[in-house]
Design a protein around this motif. Sequence first.
Motif, PDB file in Angstrom:
ATOM      1  N   UNK A   1      16.544  13.210  -0.260  1.00 37.13           N
ATOM      2  CA  UNK A   1      16.379  14.668  -0.139  1.00 37.13           C
ATOM      3  C   UNK A   1      14.930  14.976   0.245  1.00 37.13           C
ATOM      4  N   UNK A   2      14.208  15.749  -0.578  1.00 33.65           N
ATOM      5  CA  UNK A   2      12.834  16.113  -0.201  1.00 33.65           C
ATOM      6  C   UNK A   2      11.803  15.103  -0.703  1.00 33.65           C
ATOM      7  N   UNK A   3      12.247  14.057  -1.393  1.00 36.55           N
ATOM      8  CA  UNK A   3      11.317  13.037  -1.904  1.00 36.55           C
ATOM      9  C   UNK A   3      11.091  11.971  -0.834  1.00 36.55           C
ATOM     10  N   UNK A   4       9.845  11.799  -0.418  1.00 42.68           N
ATOM     11  CA  UNK A   4       9.511  10.838   0.624  1.00 42.68           C
ATOM     12  C   UNK A   4       8.345   9.974   0.157  1.00 42.68           C
ATOM     13  N   UNK A   5       8.480   8.669   0.329  1.00 44.61           N
ATOM     14  CA  UNK A   5       7.416   7.729  -0.010  1.00 44.61           C
ATOM     15  C   UNK A   5       7.181   6.809   1.182  1.00 44.61           C
ATOM     16  N   UNK A   6       5.910   6.493   1.417  1.00 45.46           N
ATOM     17  CA  UNK A   6       5.555   5.556   2.488  1.00 45.46           C
ATOM     18  C   UNK A   6       4.876   4.343   1.866  1.00 45.46           C
ATOM     19  N   UNK A   7       5.290   3.172   2.324  1.00 45.71           N
ATOM     20  CA  UNK A   7       4.689   1.927   1.854  1.00 45.71           C
ATOM     21  C   UNK A   7       4.341   1.061   3.050  1.00 45.71           C
ATOM     22  N   UNK A   8       3.229   0.349   2.928  1.00 42.38           N
ATOM     23  CA  UNK A   8       2.763  -0.505   4.017  1.00 42.38           C
ATOM     24  C   UNK A   8       2.665  -1.936   3.523  1.00 42.38           C
ATOM     25  N   UNK A   9       3.331  -2.837   4.223  1.00 44.73           N
ATOM     26  CA  UNK A   9       3.292  -4.261   3.893  1.00 44.73           C
ATOM     27  C   UNK A   9       2.123  -4.915   4.620  1.00 44.73           C
TER      28      UNK A   9
ATOM     29  N   UNK B   1       7.968  10.016  14.553  1.00 45.84           N
ATOM     30  CA  UNK B   1       6.794  10.683  15.139  1.00 45.84           C
ATOM     31  C   UNK B   1       6.282  11.798  14.235  1.00 45.84           C
ATOM     32  N   UNK B   2       7.199  12.568  13.651  1.00 44.92           N
ATOM     33  CA  UNK B   2       6.801  13.715  12.824  1.00 44.92           C
ATOM     34  C   UNK B   2       6.079  13.295  11.547  1.00 44.92           C
ATOM     35  N   UNK B   3       6.205  12.012  11.168  1.00 43.87           N
ATOM     36  CA  UNK B   3       5.526  11.537   9.958  1.00 43.87           C
ATOM     37  C   UNK B   3       4.031  11.299  10.202  1.00 43.87           C
ATOM     38  N   UNK B   4       3.650  11.168  11.468  1.00 44.51           N
ATOM     39  CA  UNK B   4       2.236  10.982  11.848  1.00 44.51           C
ATOM     40  C   UNK B   4       1.564   9.829  11.103  1.00 44.51           C
TER      41      UNK B   4
ATOM     42  N   UNK C   1       0.858  -1.180   0.000  1.00 39.92           N
ATOM     43  CA  UNK C   1       0.000   0.000   0.000  1.00 39.92           C
ATOM     44  C   UNK C   1       0.893   1.228   0.000  1.00 39.92           C
ATOM     45  N   UNK C   2       0.623   2.161  -0.890  1.00 38.34           N
ATOM     46  CA  UNK C   2       1.403   3.394  -0.961  1.00 38.34           C
ATOM     47  C   UNK C   2       0.548   4.537  -0.432  1.00 38.34           C
ATOM     48  N   UNK C   3       1.133   5.330   0.441  1.00 43.18           N
ATOM     49  CA  UNK C   3       0.387   6.464   1.004  1.00 43.18           C
ATOM     50  C   UNK C   3       0.414   7.634   0.037  1.00 43.18           C
ATOM     51  N   UNK C   4      -0.758   8.226  -0.151  1.00 43.05           N
ATOM     52  CA  UNK C   4      -0.842   9.437  -0.957  1.00 43.05           C
ATOM     53  C   UNK C   4      -0.357  10.626  -0.153  1.00 43.05           C
ATOM     54  N   UNK C   5       0.277  11.578  -0.830  1.00 42.86           N
ATOM     55  CA  UNK C   5       0.727  12.801  -0.158  1.00 42.86           C
ATOM     56  C   UNK C   5      -0.463  13.547   0.412  1.00 42.86           C
ATOM     57  N   UNK C   6      -0.276  14.089   1.595  1.00 44.35           N
ATOM     58  CA  UNK C   6      -1.273  14.962   2.237  1.00 44.35           C
ATOM     59  C   UNK C   6      -2.669  14.357   2.291  1.00 44.35           C
ATOM     60  N   UNK C   7      -2.743  13.035   2.455  1.00 45.41           N
ATOM     61  CA  UNK C   7      -4.062  12.415   2.623  1.00 45.41           C
ATOM     62  C   UNK C   7      -3.896  11.161   3.460  1.00 45.41           C
ATOM     63  N   UNK C   8      -5.002  10.671   3.973  1.00 46.16           N
ATOM     64  CA  UNK C   8      -4.950   9.445   4.768  1.00 46.16           C
ATOM     65  C   UNK C   8      -5.125   8.208   3.902  1.00 46.16           C
ATOM     66  N   UNK C   9      -5.347   8.412   2.601  1.00 40.59           N
ATOM     67  CA  UNK C   9      -5.620   7.288   1.719  1.00 40.59           C
ATOM     68  C   UNK C   9      -4.380   6.485   1.362  1.00 40.59           C
ATOM     69  N   UNK C  10      -4.590   5.190   1.124  1.00 39.05           N
ATOM     70  CA  UNK C  10      -3.519   4.289   0.705  1.00 39.05           C
ATOM     71  C   UNK C  10      -3.958   3.631  -0.596  1.00 39.05           C
ATOM     72  N   UNK C  11      -3.025   3.495  -1.531  1.00 37.08           N
ATOM     73  CA  UNK C  11      -3.309   2.875  -2.827  1.00 37.08           C
ATOM     74  C   UNK C  11      -2.611   1.518  -2.882  1.00 37.08           C
ATOM     75  N   UNK C  12      -3.370   0.473  -3.239  1.00 35.57           N
ATOM     76  CA  UNK C  12      -2.793  -0.858  -3.346  1.00 35.57           C
ATOM     77  C   UNK C  12      -2.134  -1.014  -4.710  1.00 35.57           C
ATOM     78  N   UNK C  13      -0.859  -1.381  -4.697  1.00 34.05           N
ATOM     79  CA  UNK C  13      -0.089  -1.544  -5.929  1.00 34.05           C
ATOM     80  C   UNK C  13       0.672  -2.854  -5.901  1.00 34.05           C
ATOM     81  N   UNK C  14       0.844  -3.455  -7.068  1.00 32.80           N
ATOM     82  CA  UNK C  14       1.745  -4.601  -7.210  1.00 32.80           C
ATOM     83  C   UNK C  14       3.132  -4.003  -7.452  1.00 32.80           C
ATOM     84  N   UNK C  15       4.081  -4.345  -6.582  1.00 36.10           N
ATOM     85  CA  UNK C  15       5.407  -3.744  -6.648  1.00 36.10           C
ATOM     86  C   UNK C  15       6.435  -4.825  -6.955  1.00 36.10           C
TER      87      UNK C  15
END
Length: 126
Positions: free
Chosen positions: A81-89, A66-69, A18-32
């Motif tokens: 650098x300023x590029x940040x991605x969140x993924x959930x297994x 903590x700051x990632x909330x 699951x990939x987190x969308x920027x500035x939202x609580x939504x997660x998108x399911x992707x085959x990685x």
Amino acid sequence: MSSLLTLLFQNQLSGYLLRKFKNSNGWQKLWVVFTNFCLFFYKTHQDDFPLASLPLLGYTVGTPGESDSIHKEYVFKLQFKSHVYYFRAESEYTFERWMEVIKSAASATGRMSLLVPRDPPEMNGN
């Protein structure tokens, strides 16, 4: 170099994340798919062509602070650098596998850069 090639082919991994969308609580399911030091993102495992790709050169992987909330389990953070991605297994096992291959890719790309000459060899007219 052969140990790097072995590492390259050993560290192939694929699965749903699951990939987190920027500035939202939504997660998108992707085959990685992880291969050749790069993540490829597909809508489903049946797709032939990726929606996007992310070369991991220069990225670090870790867990959100903590700051990632982000208050979910099995989340890892990719940052360059300023590029940040969140993924959930989906489980602790898959979380650990993704962290392992991405960490080894980051260290392998670091080692590979040592093999690239910083200055091209000088041409002498002999």
